[in-house]
Design an enzyme around this catalytic site. Structure first.
Site, mmCIF file in Angstrom:
data_model
loop_
_atom_site.group_PDB
_atom_site.id
_atom_site.type_symbol
_atom_site.label_atom_id
_atom_site.label_comp_id
_atom_site.label_asym_id
_atom_site.label_seq_id
_atom_site.Cartn_x
_atom_site.Cartn_y
_atom_site.Cartn_z
ATOM 1 N N LYS A 7 0.898 -1.164 0.000
ATOM 2 C CA LYS A 7 0.000 0.000 0.000
ATOM 3 C C LYS A 7 0.930 1.206 0.000
ATOM 4 C CE LYS A 7 -4.129 1.835 2.249
ATOM 5 N NZ LYS A 7 -4.826 2.207 1.015
HETATM 6 N N1 PMP Z 1 -7.593 -1.346 -3.244
HETATM 7 C C1 PMP Z 1 -7.060 -0.122 -3.102
HETATM 8 C C2 PMP Z 1 -6.323 0.480 -4.230
HETATM 9 C C3 PMP Z 1 -7.222 0.555 -1.879
HETATM 10 O O1 PMP Z 1 -6.694 1.780 -1.722
HETATM 11 C C4 PMP Z 1 -7.943 -0.039 -0.837
HETATM 12 C C5 PMP Z 1 -8.133 0.694 0.455
HETATM 13 N N2 PMP Z 1 -7.035 0.485 1.304
HETATM 14 C C6 PMP Z 1 -8.481 -1.312 -1.042
HETATM 15 C C7 PMP Z 1 -8.299 -1.935 -2.248
HETATM 16 C C8 PMP Z 1 -9.242 -2.005 0.048
HETATM 17 O O2 PMP Z 1 -8.365 -2.347 1.087
HETATM 18 P P1 PMP Z 1 -8.863 -2.477 2.583
HETATM 19 O O3 PMP Z 1 -10.080 -3.316 2.534
HETATM 20 O O4 PMP Z 1 -7.751 -3.161 3.268
HETATM 21 O O5 PMP Z 1 -9.149 -1.115 3.080
#
Ligand code: PMP
Length: 296
Positions: free
Chosen positions: A159
């Site tokens: 991330k």
């Molecule tokens: N894909 C992207 C590109 C994101 O930014 C997020 C948000 N963090 C997600 C998927 C979903 O991730 P999460 O469920 O861990 O928030």
């Protein structure tokens, strides 16, 4: 929507091991993280003062940093404690939590092996959208021009701030056209995810979602898959081509920020948010709600 810019709010931010006054949580313009995208972050939510899946987020934070080749100098337990402290000190119950780590200012070139790794944790008020009837109307999303990159061209499982450049461009373009978000295809033209959320489709009562091998395998996505199984709903993680959207009855996106958000349109494809999306929305709401809060 609040009009107070994020740098001018009151409260406390955790910066490099201690709480500082919100307005003092600053970094210099000559920071490697700003110029070269050497930054990773998390997005979490607290419900009733409890951060949902805090440990999973802290683990992903450390893992994202490791992929970018830097060590965050805190353990999962230390990060969890720091996040709880920030939430408590700011007096929030239902809020967003944003840990971020970046390379500092000691070296300002591509190579920055010895730059200090800084870590900050901020939080802001962001109650979940409990208006289920409104949510069930569904949002309209566009199909983005940019695609999620091939895993051999970018660290797709981190991330990392840099990976969001194409997300912001795509979301801005979609918003200019009146859409709420954009769905991105992957480097091979298959359905991938949205700019900040994963995507699910419903066909004959079962969930279908792309395999998360070139984009973030969201913690919400994993939660939805587990909850669907608990509810006896089959989940098919598979390759999905955009043309297949014509054969799906429902669609929803999910993520920490989006929670479970039903979708009524993706480009020229239309969906009717229905029973399966509703089941997943309710199941997710129940899962994130602390037991004491649910009993109130
Ligand atoms: N894909 C992207 C590109 C994101 O930014 C997020 C948000 N963090 C997600 C998927 C979903 O991730 P999460 O469920 O861990 O928030």
């Amino acid at each position: 929507m609040s009009v107070i810019p994020f740098d001018l709010r009151d409260g406390y931010i955790w910066l490099d091991g201690k709480l500082v006054d919100w307005k003092d949580a600053k970094l210099h313009v000559l920071s490697h993280g700003l110029h070269y995208g050497s930054s990773v972050f998390e997005g979490e939510r607290a419900y009733g003062g409890q951060i949902f899946k805090s440990t999973e987020h802290s683990e992903r934070f450390l893992h994202s940093a490791e992929i970018l080749g830097f060590d965050i100098p805190y353990t999962v337990a230390e990060l969890n404690a720091a996040k709880d402290l920030v939430v408590t000190k700011n007096g929030f119950k239902n809020c967003y939590v944003r840990p971020v780590a970046w390379r500092g200012s000691e070296m300002m070139a591509i190579s920055a092996q010895n730059a200090t790794i800084h870590v900050a944790i901020a939080t802001w008020d962001w109650p979940s959208m409990f208006d289920t009837a409104q949510k069930m109307k569904g949002i309209r999303i566009d199909i983005a021009d940019y695609r999620r990159p091939d895993p051999i061209t970018a660290p797709v499982h981190a991330k990392a701030a840099g990976l969001y450049m194409i997300c912001t461009i795509s979301k801005h373009r979609a918003e200019k056209k009146g859409y709420a978000d954009a769905m991105m295809l992957d480097w091979q033209g298959r359905v991938a995810e949205c700019t900040g959320a994963n995507i699910f489709f419903v066909k004959d009562g079962a969930l279908h979602t792309p395999i998360a091998d070139c984009f973030l395998n969201g913690i919400t996505r994993q939660t939805i898959i587990a909850l669907a199984k608990e509810h006896g709903i089959a989940v098919h993680e598979r390759r999905i081509m955009p043309e297949e959207l014509a054969g799906f009855q429902e669609c929803f996106i999910c993520g920490t920020g989006a929670e479970v958000t039903p979708v009524s349109e993706v480009g020229s494809y239309t969906f009717t948010p229905g029973a399966v999306s509703r089941t997943m929305l309710d199941a997710y709401t129940a899962a994130v709600t602390p037991k004491a809060m649910a009993a109130e």
